[in-house]
Design a protein around this motif. Structure first.
Motif, PDB file in Angstrom:
ATOM      1  N   ILE A  94    -105.616  51.353 -29.910  1.00  0.00           N
ATOM      2  CA  ILE A  94    -106.318  52.828 -30.288  1.00  0.00           C
ATOM      3  C   ILE A  94    -105.335  53.045 -28.620  1.00  0.00           C
ATOM      4  CG2 ILE A  94    -107.802  54.304 -29.393  1.00  0.00           C
ATOM      5  CD1 ILE A  94    -109.352  52.347 -30.789  1.00  0.00           C
TER       6      ILE A  94
ATOM      7  N   HIS B 166    -112.157  52.370 -38.619  1.00  0.00           N
ATOM      8  CA  HIS B 166    -112.420  51.280 -37.356  1.00  0.00           C
ATOM      9  C   HIS B 166    -111.993  50.034 -37.834  1.00  0.00           C
ATOM     10  CE1 HIS B 166    -114.909  48.218 -34.800  1.00  0.00           C
ATOM     11  NE2 HIS B 166    -114.451  49.045 -34.047  1.00  0.00           N
TER      12      HIS B 166
ATOM     13  N   LEU C 241    -108.776  50.169 -37.831  1.00  0.00           N
ATOM     14  CA  LEU C 241    -107.502  49.352 -36.642  1.00  0.00           C
ATOM     15  C   LEU C 241    -107.582  48.847 -36.219  1.00  0.00           C
ATOM     16  CD1 LEU C 241    -109.272  53.052 -34.671  1.00  0.00           C
ATOM     17  CD2 LEU C 241    -106.279  52.254 -34.847  1.00  0.00           C
TER      18      LEU C 241
ATOM     19  N   THR D   2    -108.910  45.473 -29.942  1.00  0.00           N
ATOM     20  CA  THR D   2    -108.894  47.130 -30.762  1.00  0.00           C
ATOM     21  C   THR D   2    -108.679  48.162 -29.646  1.00  0.00           C
ATOM     22  OG1 THR D   2    -110.970  46.370 -32.584  1.00  0.00           O
ATOM     23  CG2 THR D   2    -110.136  48.552 -32.057  1.00  0.00           C
ATOM     24  N   ASN D   3    -109.568  48.093 -28.514  1.00  0.00           N
ATOM     25  CA  ASN D   3    -109.236  49.159 -27.525  1.00  0.00           C
ATOM     26  C   ASN D   3    -107.767  48.855 -26.861  1.00  0.00           C
ATOM     27  OD1 ASN D   3    -110.628  50.958 -25.606  1.00  0.00           O
ATOM     28  ND2 ASN D   3    -109.252  49.105 -24.488  1.00  0.00           N
TER      29      ASN D   3
END
Length: 86
Positions: A34, A16, A19, A30-31
């Motif tokens: 992804i 995490h 990322l 971050t979302n």
């Protein structure tokens, strides 16, 4: 636009963090990072569904002016009233 699916994702804290740093470097959340990585992987594997929507645009949506304001500006530009340097 269709409603977006929500999922719970469990990640190793180190993954995490990596990322999140990568997302920050590319000015994404971050979302969003992804989703970007998943979409790229699906495309490279030839598995991206044909009916998948576009990746949502980053940032704040542009301000929308009321139609009446836009019409007035279009008329002024068309008549040479706006921006004349005479």
């Amino acid at each position: 636009m269709a409603e977006r699916k929500k999922i719970l994702l469990r990640l190793d804290p180190a993954v995490h963090d990596a990322l999140a740093r990568w997302a920050g470097d590319e000015l994404r959340s971050t979302n969003a990072q992804i989703e970007f990585i998943l979409r790229r992987s699906l495309s490279e594997a030839g598995r991206m569904p044909k009916n998948s929507g576009e990746m949502p645009r980053r940032g704040r949506p542009p301000k929308r002016r009321p139609a009446a304001d836009q019409d007035r500006q279009d008329d002024a530009v068309g008549n040479g009233e706006a921006g004349d340097d005479d």
